[in-house]
Each structure stands twice: as structure tokens, then as C-alpha cells.
Design a protein around this motif. Structure first.
Motif, PDB file in Angstrom:
ATOM      1  N   VAL A 219       0.820  -1.215   0.000  1.00  0.00           N
ATOM      2  CA  VAL A 219       0.000   0.000   0.000  1.00  0.00           C
ATOM      3  C   VAL A 219       0.854   1.265   0.000  1.00  0.00           C
ATOM      4  CG1 VAL A 219      -1.773   1.303   1.250  1.00  0.00           C
ATOM      5  CG2 VAL A 219      -1.872  -1.202   1.185  1.00  0.00           C
ATOM      6  N   PHE A 220       1.716   1.405   1.004  1.00  0.00           N
ATOM      7  CA  PHE A 220       2.465   2.652   1.120  1.00  0.00           C
ATOM      8  C   PHE A 220       3.336   2.900  -0.104  1.00  0.00           C
ATOM      9  CE2 PHE A 220       5.950   5.387   2.491  1.00  0.00           C
ATOM     10  CZ  PHE A 220       5.259   6.404   3.131  1.00  0.00           C
ATOM     11  N   TRP A 221       4.055   1.870  -0.501  1.00  0.00           N
ATOM     12  CA  TRP A 221       4.909   2.019  -1.686  1.00  0.00           C
ATOM     13  C   TRP A 221       4.155   1.672  -2.964  1.00  0.00           C
ATOM     14  CZ3 TRP A 221       8.982   4.815  -0.889  1.00  0.00           C
ATOM     15  CH2 TRP A 221       9.594   4.816   0.381  1.00  0.00           C
ATOM     16  N   GLY A 222       3.320   0.650  -2.890  1.00  0.00           N
ATOM     17  CA  GLY A 222       2.605   0.223  -4.090  1.00  0.00           C
ATOM     18  C   GLY A 222       1.631   1.257  -4.607  1.00  0.00           C
ATOM     19  N   ASN A 223       1.053   2.053  -3.712  1.00  0.00           N
ATOM     20  CA  ASN A 223       0.113   3.089  -4.132  1.00  0.00           C
ATOM     21  C   ASN A 223       0.718   4.490  -4.135  1.00  0.00           C
ATOM     22  OD1 ASN A 223      -1.830   0.822  -2.914  1.00  0.00           O
ATOM     23  ND2 ASN A 223      -2.983   2.029  -4.395  1.00  0.00           N
ATOM     24  N   GLY A 224       2.030   4.559  -4.050  1.00  0.00           N
ATOM     25  CA  GLY A 224       2.722   5.838  -4.192  1.00  0.00           C
ATOM     26  C   GLY A 224       2.470   6.833  -3.079  1.00  0.00           C
ATOM     27  N   PHE A 225       2.261   6.324  -1.845  1.00  0.00           N
ATOM     28  CA  PHE A 225       1.992   7.233  -0.731  1.00  0.00           C
ATOM     29  C   PHE A 225       3.171   8.161  -0.462  1.00  0.00           C
ATOM     30  CE2 PHE A 225      -1.646   5.117   1.862  1.00  0.00           C
ATOM     31  CZ  PHE A 225      -2.378   4.977   0.694  1.00  0.00           C
ATOM     32  N   TYR A 226       4.387   7.616  -0.599  1.00  0.00           N
ATOM     33  CA  TYR A 226       5.577   8.430  -0.316  1.00  0.00           C
ATOM     34  C   TYR A 226       5.612   9.660  -1.218  1.00  0.00           C
ATOM     35  CZ  TYR A 226      10.418   9.783   0.535  1.00  0.00           C
ATOM     36  OH  TYR A 226      11.544  10.497   0.879  1.00  0.00           O
ATOM     37  N   LYS A 227       5.398   9.453  -2.501  1.00  0.00           N
ATOM     38  CA  LYS A 227       5.442  10.546  -3.473  1.00  0.00           C
ATOM     39  C   LYS A 227       4.362  11.582  -3.165  1.00  0.00           C
ATOM     40  CE  LYS A 227       5.221  11.355  -8.492  1.00  0.00           C
ATOM     41  NZ  LYS A 227       4.046  12.226  -8.506  1.00  0.00           N
ATOM     42  N   HIS A 228       3.169  11.106  -2.847  1.00  0.00           N
ATOM     43  CA  HIS A 228       2.080  12.037  -2.545  1.00  0.00           C
ATOM     44  C   HIS A 228       2.369  12.838  -1.272  1.00  0.00           C
ATOM     45  CE1 HIS A 228      -0.548  10.783  -5.726  1.00  0.00           C
ATOM     46  NE2 HIS A 228      -0.558   9.515  -5.332  1.00  0.00           N
ATOM     47  N   LEU A 229       2.956  12.204  -0.277  1.00  0.00           N
ATOM     48  CA  LEU A 229       3.295  12.922   0.952  1.00  0.00           C
ATOM     49  C   LEU A 229       4.377  13.967   0.698  1.00  0.00           C
ATOM     50  CD1 LEU A 229       3.245  10.014   3.573  1.00  0.00           C
ATOM     51  CD2 LEU A 229       1.655  11.942   3.457  1.00  0.00           C
ATOM     52  N   GLU A 230       5.354  13.616  -0.132  1.00  0.00           N
ATOM     53  CA  GLU A 230       6.392  14.593  -0.503  1.00  0.00           C
ATOM     54  C   GLU A 230       5.766  15.819  -1.151  1.00  0.00           C
ATOM     55  OE1 GLU A 230      10.862  13.199  -1.521  1.00  0.00           O
ATOM     56  OE2 GLU A 230       9.326  12.582  -2.958  1.00  0.00           O
ATOM     57  N   GLU A 231       4.826  15.566  -2.058  1.00  0.00           N
ATOM     58  CA  GLU A 231       4.179  16.665  -2.769  1.00  0.00           C
ATOM     59  C   GLU A 231       3.262  17.474  -1.850  1.00  0.00           C
ATOM     60  OE1 GLU A 231       2.211  14.498  -5.810  1.00  0.00           O
ATOM     61  OE2 GLU A 231       3.994  14.289  -7.088  1.00  0.00           O
ATOM     62  N   THR A 232       2.757  16.828  -0.817  1.00  0.00           N
ATOM     63  CA  THR A 232       1.852  17.496   0.118  1.00  0.00           C
ATOM     64  C   THR A 232       2.600  18.332   1.149  1.00  0.00           C
ATOM     65  OG1 THR A 232       0.244  15.700  -0.110  1.00  0.00           O
ATOM     66  CG2 THR A 232       0.007  17.091   1.814  1.00  0.00           C
ATOM     67  N   ALA A 233       3.860  17.995   1.400  1.00  0.00           N
ATOM     68  CA  ALA A 233       4.624  18.643   2.467  1.00  0.00           C
ATOM     69  C   ALA A 233       4.626  20.172   2.380  1.00  0.00           C
ATOM     70  CB  ALA A 233       6.046  18.096   2.491  1.00  0.00           C
ATOM     71  N   PRO A 234       4.842  20.771   1.188  1.00  0.00           N
ATOM     72  CA  PRO A 234       4.794  22.245   1.136  1.00  0.00           C
ATOM     73  C   PRO A 234       3.434  22.806   1.543  1.00  0.00           C
ATOM     74  CG  PRO A 234       5.844  21.356  -0.833  1.00  0.00           C
ATOM     75  CD  PRO A 234       5.253  20.190  -0.107  1.00  0.00           C
ATOM     76  N   LYS A 235       2.359  22.108   1.181  1.00  0.00           N
ATOM     77  CA  LYS A 235       1.015  22.562   1.568  1.00  0.00           C
ATOM     78  C   LYS A 235       0.837  22.512   3.086  1.00  0.00           C
ATOM     79  CE  LYS A 235      -1.417  20.917  -2.593  1.00  0.00           C
ATOM     80  NZ  LYS A 235      -2.546  20.057  -3.058  1.00  0.00           N
ATOM     81  N   VAL A 236       1.388  21.466   3.694  1.00  0.00           N
ATOM     82  CA  VAL A 236       1.255  21.324   5.143  1.00  0.00           C
ATOM     83  C   VAL A 236       1.993  22.453   5.854  1.00  0.00           C
ATOM     84  CG1 VAL A 236       1.715  19.842   7.131  1.00  0.00           C
ATOM     85  CG2 VAL A 236       0.988  18.822   4.971  1.00  0.00           C
ATOM     86  N   LYS A 237       3.188  22.761   5.357  1.00  0.00           N
ATOM     87  CA  LYS A 237       3.946  23.839   5.995  1.00  0.00           C
ATOM     88  C   LYS A 237       3.262  25.189   5.794  1.00  0.00           C
ATOM     89  CE  LYS A 237       8.349  26.129   6.463  1.00  0.00           C
ATOM     90  NZ  LYS A 237       9.705  26.328   5.980  1.00  0.00           N
ATOM     91  N   LYS A 238       2.708  25.387   4.609  1.00  0.00           N
ATOM     92  CA  LYS A 238       2.002  26.633   4.345  1.00  0.00           C
ATOM     93  C   LYS A 238       0.782  26.758   5.260  1.00  0.00           C
ATOM     94  CE  LYS A 238       0.036  29.375   0.580  1.00  0.00           C
ATOM     95  NZ  LYS A 238      -0.297  29.417  -0.867  1.00  0.00           N
ATOM     96  N   MET A 239       0.090  25.638   5.462  1.00  0.00           N
ATOM     97  CA  MET A 239      -1.048  25.626   6.382  1.00  0.00           C
ATOM     98  C   MET A 239      -0.613  26.045   7.779  1.00  0.00           C
ATOM     99  SD  MET A 239      -2.888  22.318   8.036  1.00  0.00           S
ATOM    100  CE  MET A 239      -1.444  22.170   9.113  1.00  0.00           C
ATOM    101  N   SER A 240       0.501  25.476   8.236  1.00  0.00           N
ATOM    102  CA  SER A 240       0.995  25.773   9.579  1.00  0.00           C
ATOM    103  C   SER A 240       1.359  27.247   9.718  1.00  0.00           C
ATOM    104  CB  SER A 240       2.209  24.894   9.901  1.00  0.00           C
ATOM    105  OG  SER A 240       2.701  25.185  11.177  1.00  0.00           O
ATOM    106  N   LYS A 241       2.046  27.773   8.709  1.00  0.00           N
ATOM    107  CA  LYS A 241       2.470  29.173   8.771  1.00  0.00           C
ATOM    108  C   LYS A 241       1.283  30.127   8.718  1.00  0.00           C
ATOM    109  CE  LYS A 241       6.058  30.440   6.380  1.00  0.00           C
ATOM    110  NZ  LYS A 241       6.985  30.622   5.228  1.00  0.00           N
TER     111      LYS A 241
END
Length: 674
Positions: free
Chosen positions: A615-637
Motif C-alpha cells: 500500500v504505502f509504496w505500491g500506491n505511491g503514498f511516499y510521493k504524494h506525501l512529498e508533494e503534500t509537504a509544502p502545503k502542510v507547511k504553508k497551512m501551519s504558517k
């Protein structure tokens, strides 16, 4: 330059109490005022004793009517009471006057009690208390020799005074502190408990008042524990029966909690919550067997009232036990290696993402990450910081009688009261659900993986499945439109599932039910922009509520159901749902985002889990989380840390943890491929 004459501020100032009160514009209210309010107020101020007494009794009876009550207040009933009724020469009239004040305090908001306090009501109460004490302690005319009607009058007055003290103490901390300093009142309350002729109704009223006074009140609790006679009296009343025993348990629980007395820390035997639970359960059993569905407006000693109070105290015991276990037996998570001051000032390497960095900085950071390889120990240590796990100093909790009573004795009985098909009132069922919820959260704070308390763990595992099947599944199947019930059941589902690490047998459609509930409940919550801090909120209470919202609870349930050893298909279904919430930023509220990320950290924290690769690797969760990281930081700021301190702090924390988690998973993957 000549001096101006000082203004005479008192000149021509009208007496505000002498100004005529205009009748209300509403014809209905104007008619009520003319026909019911003005005549009875006129009689209350009459020179005729019988008229005054009858008027006082009549006013007490119409206060529950909102329109009449508001009109009475408009006509300055409080001023009349203070100036005339409470100082009346006739005890019957004075007693009725205090009854009016008591009823007004019960029906009105806390502001009314604050107004009374500012009118120096405590001084008037002290004076009346002294009169009552003189009456019941009189040597010339023993109280028991007084005519029964006169005794009843004294007890009615006492009830009104004690009930009013309770209302005042709950209105404001300043008032509670002022009451606690008045030794006359404290001595009066405990004197009533020790006075043999005191009726059960008055005893219960006194104990209810002491429950209100002793909650988080170190000053008064210390005074009580310093007085052996008072403490022994409470322990004696605990062993009585009915509502008095339950109320005594409530006072003692407050004392034990404030003093920090628990199973492993008590000055002498029998002064911990473990001694209260059997009494509460016996009271529950007795009340349950005699319950006849009397509603909450009936007498204080009705079976339903006893059930509700006993359940509320048991729920509070569970919460206190959770805090005691965490403080005494679990290693406290001390946070990260470096304190989180502000995401704005965090190093890009710690966060693993910086939306403000230019291309060169990002490229250099990427090169640094590629060159650096974490060893196994560093990977595990870093992940421990993300999940909050770590070695425990204690392998065993030892004997826990309070915990044992709650799980083996209390929970099964409470489950019977909480069942939807129970004959109990809605109030009793809700109290039972709340108590089971608190017990479940207490169990969820214990790590059973070390093998201690295995028998208790097995008992709870079977009971938790029963709770799910009999309480949670029926509500999910009903597609209830009752949001309050849905929130209560979802909170219980989260606690139950978390307490057994998600090892609950759920029906195939139930995860989807929780997902649908999330989307339905979001429409009822405040806009995401407000929760993300991009718009003004009303206050800190809303911030706290964000983490107790129904959407956050549904995420919490799903996060626990996806834990190992969840089936791969179920894990994938929930994982994709959580990831979709993150990719929907910034429309996803901050609290929801934080809970979803924390769930992902826990679910995919170990490469050995069967669903990690699939699931985590087979469904590309890592890549999606990497792409989401800037949004998460922007949300926090974007969260104003001055207005929403906790929300900002937890958002900053999850940003750091996301960076650690991504590094951990990357190192884990590379280590696995070697």
C-alpha cells in the motif's frame, strides 16, 4: 486663568429605583404583567403578613415560566427581595424569599449569580446561616421538640440556602474562592452532615454543594483533609445507601483527585477511588432494579437521578485514573531533540521542505539528503520521535485495583445501561455511553505489549468487541441524523478501537460509513479557512473544539482500524481516504490535517507490516506525501499563533514529524533494498 467650579455630580440625579418601569411593547407580555406580575409584587410588599407570605409562595411557583421570570426581573424583584423579603420579621416569608432567589439562580445564566455576588449576597447568606445554626443548636428549645411544621420550614430554608451556595460557586472562580474563605459556611455544611435530625434531602443537598465546592479547590480540600472528623463523616456517608452514598462518593473522589491519592499513594487504607467504585456499582444496581422511568424533573432521589450521578462520578474516576497512570507508570514523551519555536524559523533539513527556498537551496538540500545515509539505530530513534514511542522504565503496572474494578466490574454493568434497546431514559443512556467512552480512553493509554496485565487485556478485548457490536454497529447501520449521538458513538468507537490497537472485527461497510460521516459532518463545522487560521475565530474555546470535532473523531477511528494487522484492502481503503484529505489542502481544516498525518505516521511506521510494501509504496503514498509537504507547511504558517497557540504548536509539530517520517521511510526503503 480662573478655575472652573467643580461639578456637583449628585445634583438632580434621579433615584434609578424610583423611575417608573415602562410596560413591555408586546401585548401578550403587557397582559401578563398587568394580570399576574404587578398584583403579586404588590402583595409581596404589603403590610399584611398573610398577603406577603402568599405572594412569596406564588412567585416561587411561576419562576419556571420564562415569560413570568423575565417580567419579574424587569420589575426589579431582586431589589425587593434584598430590601424587604429577606429581612422580613416572619420566618415563613423569609424562607419563601430565599426560595425565590434559589429558583432564579437555577433558571438564569451564571451572570445572575455574579450579579447577586456583587450585591453582597454572601453577607446575607452568612446572616441567615447563623440564624439556622442558632435554631438547630438551641438548648432552650431543642430542635426535635419544635412543631413539625416549624422543623419543615427550617429545612426548606436550609435547602434554599445550600442550593444557592452551589449555584454561586459554579458561576465564577472568584465567587468559589470567596465562599471557600468563609469558615461559617464550611462549618455549617459539615455541621448539617453531623446533625442527626438532618433530613436525607438536606444531606444530599449539602453533599451536592460540597461536590461543587471541592472540584479543583485545593484550599477547601486541604481544610477538609486536615479535619479528621469531616473526612471520617464523608467516609461514613459513603457506606450508607441511595443518593446520599453516591453524592458522598462524588465529594470523596474530588478530594482524592485534588490530593493525588491513588492506589499507590494514599495516607491510609480506603482513601482511593478503588474504594468508591463498588459503592457506585451497588447504587447503580439498586437504582436500575427499581427504576420506573421517572424523569429528571422528579425528586432528587429518583432512580434515574441516582443512575446519572453514579455514572458521571464513575466517568470522572476513569479520567483521573488515566492521568494517574500516565504520571506514575509511563515514561513521559519529552518532545523533540530541539524545541520547536516556530516553523518560520525552522531549518529546511529538519522540516524536509521549505516552500520559500529558492531552487538552488532546494537542490543543495536534495544533494545533502542523497549523500547522507542513516544507520538502522538512527532510523529507529528518529521514528520513535515521530510516533512518540520509546522504551518504558516500567515493565509492569503492578496491582491496579481501580483499573480492575473499572474494567471487570463497572464496564459490563454500564454496557447494559447503554444499549439502544434498554428501557432506560435517554439521559441515562447518554451518561452510560460517556462513561464507557472514558473507560475506553483510559485503557487505550496502557501499553499491554510488555505482557503485563494480560488477563485484564484479554477480558477487555472480548468486552470491546461486544461494545462495538451492541452499541456502535447499530448506530452506524441506522444512518442516524442525530449529530450529537453520532459524535458520542464516534468518540466511543475511536476509544474502543484505539484501546485494542484497531483489532476490532468490523462489518465490511462500516469504514465507508465513517468516511461518509466525515463528509456529512464537515458541512456542519465552521469553514476550513477559519480552522486554518486564515479568518478570525471567536476564541480559544473554538480552537480546543476543533480537536474534539466529529470530523477529527472519524479520522481517529479510521486511523486505528487501519493499524497492523489490518487486512491489506481495508488498509488501502483507509490510507487513500487519509491521503485524499491531505492532497485536498488548503480546503481541509488544520485539525483534520494534523489528525490524518498522525494516523499515517502510526499506520506505516514499520516496513515489516504486511501492507507497507503493498500500500504505502505500491500506491505511491511516499510521493504524494512529498508533494503534500509544502502545503502542510504553508497551512501551519497561516495559523496565527497568538490567537490559536495550541493549533499552531501542533501544526508546527506535525510539519517536523512529516519531515522525519519521510526521511525514515526513505532510509527504511533503501535499507530494505540492499
Amino acid at each position: 486663568m480662573g478655575k472652573s467650579k467643580p461639578r456637583n455630580r449628585q445634583r438632580n440625579r434621579a433615584d434609578p429605583t424610583s423611575k417608573p418601569i415602562k410596560p413591555p411593547a408586546d401585548p401578550e407580555l403587557a397582559a401578563i404583567r398587568e394580570q399576574r406580575i404587578l398584583p403579586v409584587l404588590k402583595d409581596l410588599q404589603s403590610a399584611d403578613l398573610k398577603a406577603r407570605s402568599a405572594a412569596a409562595s406564588a412567585i416561587s411557583n411561576i419562576i419556571e415560566d420564562t415569560k413570568c421570570r423575565k417580567l419579574l426581573l424587569r420589575e426589579q424583584i431582586v431589589r425587593i427581595l434584598f430590601e424587604q423579603t429577606l429581612t422580613d420579621s416572619n420566618l415563613d416569608t423569609r424562607s419563601a424569599g430565599w426560595g425565590i432567589l434559589r429558583n432564579l439562580a437555577l433558571e438564569e445564566e451564571a451572570d445572575f449569580c455574579i450579579h447577586l455576588y456583587r450585591q453582597d449576597v454572601l453577607t446575607a447568606i452568612e446572616g441567615t446561616v447563623k440564624t439556622i445554626i442558632q435554631t438547630i443548636e438551641s438548648q432552650d428549645q431543642p430542635f426535635t421538640k419544635l412543631p413539625k411544621p416549624q422543623q419543615a420550614l427550617v429545612w426548606n430554608l436550609t435547602n434554599s440556602i445550600v442550593n444557592l451556595i452551589s449555584s454561586l460557586s459554579e458561576a465564577q472562580d472568584e465567587i468559589l474562592e470567596a465562599i471557600s474563605k468563609l469558615s461559617t459556611l464550611t462549618n455549617f455544611l459539615f455541621g448539617l452532615l453531623s446533625f442527626d435530625p438532618t433530613t436525607k434531602d438536606v444531606q444530599n443537598e449539602v453533599l451536592s454543594c460540597l461536590m461543587a465546592l471541592t472540584e479543583d479547590n485545593e484550599r477547601l480540600v486541604q481544610e477538609i483533609t486536615d479535619n479528621d472528623t469531616w473526612l471520617k463523616k464523608l467516609l461514613e456517608l459513603k457506606n450508607s445507601d441511595g443518593i446520599v452514598a453516591v453524592s458522598a462518593c462524588g465529594v470523596l473522589h474530588n478530594i482524592f483527585t485534588t490530593m493525588g491519592w491513588s492506589d499507590h499513594n494514599m495516607p491510609f487504607e480506603g482513601v482511593s477511588d478503588a474504594a468508591l467504585i463498588p459503592v457506585l456499582l451497588q447504587s447503580i444496581q439498586n437504582a436500575d432494579s427499581t427504576s420506573n422511568g421517572i424523569n429528571g424533573d422528579a425528586a432528587h432521589s429518583s432512580p434515574d437521578q441516582i443512575l446519572q450521578l453514579a455514572l458521571e462520578i464513575t466517568a470522572s474516576i476513569a479520567t483521573s485514573l488515566q492521568e494517574a497512570l500516565e504520571n506514575s507508570h509511563e515514561k513521559e514523551f519529552e518532545g523533540f531533540e530541539d524545541p520547536i519555536e516556530d516553523v518560520d524559523e525552522m531549518d529546511a533539513e529538519d522540516v524536509d521542505v521549505d516552500v520559500d527556498a529558492d531552487d538552488k537551496e532546494e537542490e543543495e538540500m536534495k544533494e545533502d539528503e542523497d549523500d547522507y545515509e542513516m544507520n538502522d539505530e538512527e532510523i529507529e530513534a528518529d521514528m520513535d520521535l515521530v510516533t512518540g514511542d520509546g522504551p518504558d522504565d516500567e515493565d509492569s503496572l503492578g496491582d491496579e485495583p481501580t483499573l480492575d474494578h473499572l474494567v471487570r466490574s463497572a464496564a459490563p454493568k454500564i454496557l447494559n445501561l447503554a444499549r439502544p434497546d434498554s428501557s432506560k431514559s435517554t439521559e441515562v443512556q447518554n451518561a452510560a455511553l460517556s462513561t464507557l467512552n472514558n473507560i475506553s480512553w483510559t485503557i487505550s493509554s496502557i501499553d499491554f505489549s510488555t505482557g503485563h496485565l494480560s488477563s485484564l487485556r484479554d477480558f477487555w478485548a472480548a468486552l470491546s468487541q461486544q461494545i462495538w457490536d451492541e452499541l456502535i454497529s447499530p448506530v452506524l447501520a441506522s444512518n442516524t441524523a442525530d449529530i450529537e449521538l453520532a459524535s458520542t458513538i464516534t468518540s466511543l468507537a475511536w476509544a474502543v478501537s484505539r484501546s485494542v490497537q484497531g483489532q476490532i472485527n468490523v462489518k465490511p461497510e462500516e469504514p465507508q460509513k465513517f468516511m461518509a460521516l466525515y463528509h456529512a459532518s464537515k458541512k456542519l463545522d465552521e469553514p476550513a479557512e477559519e480552522q486554518n487560521g486564515n479568518a478570525g475565530k471567536k476564541g480559544g474555546e473554538d480552537e480546543k473544539d476543533a480537536f474534539q470535532s466529529l470530523p477529527v473523531k472519524t479520522i481517529g477511528v479510521l486511523g486505528t482500524l487501519a493499524l497492523s494487522p489490518a487486512p491489506i484492502d481495508l488498509n488501502r481503503q483507509i490510507g487513500i481516504f487519509l491521503l485524499t484529505l491531505l492532497t485536498s489542502l488548503p480546503s481541509t481544516p488544520a485539525a483534520d490535517t494534523i489528525e490524518a498525518l498522525n494516523a499515517i505516521f502510526d499506520i506505516y511506521s514499520d516496513k515489516e507490516y504486511a501492507f507497507d510494501e503493498a500500500v504505502f509504496w505500491g500506491n505511491g503514498f511516499y510521493k504524494h506525501l512529498e508533494e503534500t509537504a509544502p502545503k502542510v507547511k504553508k497551512m501551519s504558517k497561516g495559523i496565527d499563533k497568538r490567537k490559536f497557540g495550541e493549533l499552531r504548536s501542533r501544526a508546527d509539530e506535525v510539519v517536523v514529524n512529516l519531515g522525519r517520517f519521510l526521511r525514515y521511510k526513505k532510509g527504511e526503503k533503501e535499507g530494505k533494498s540492499k
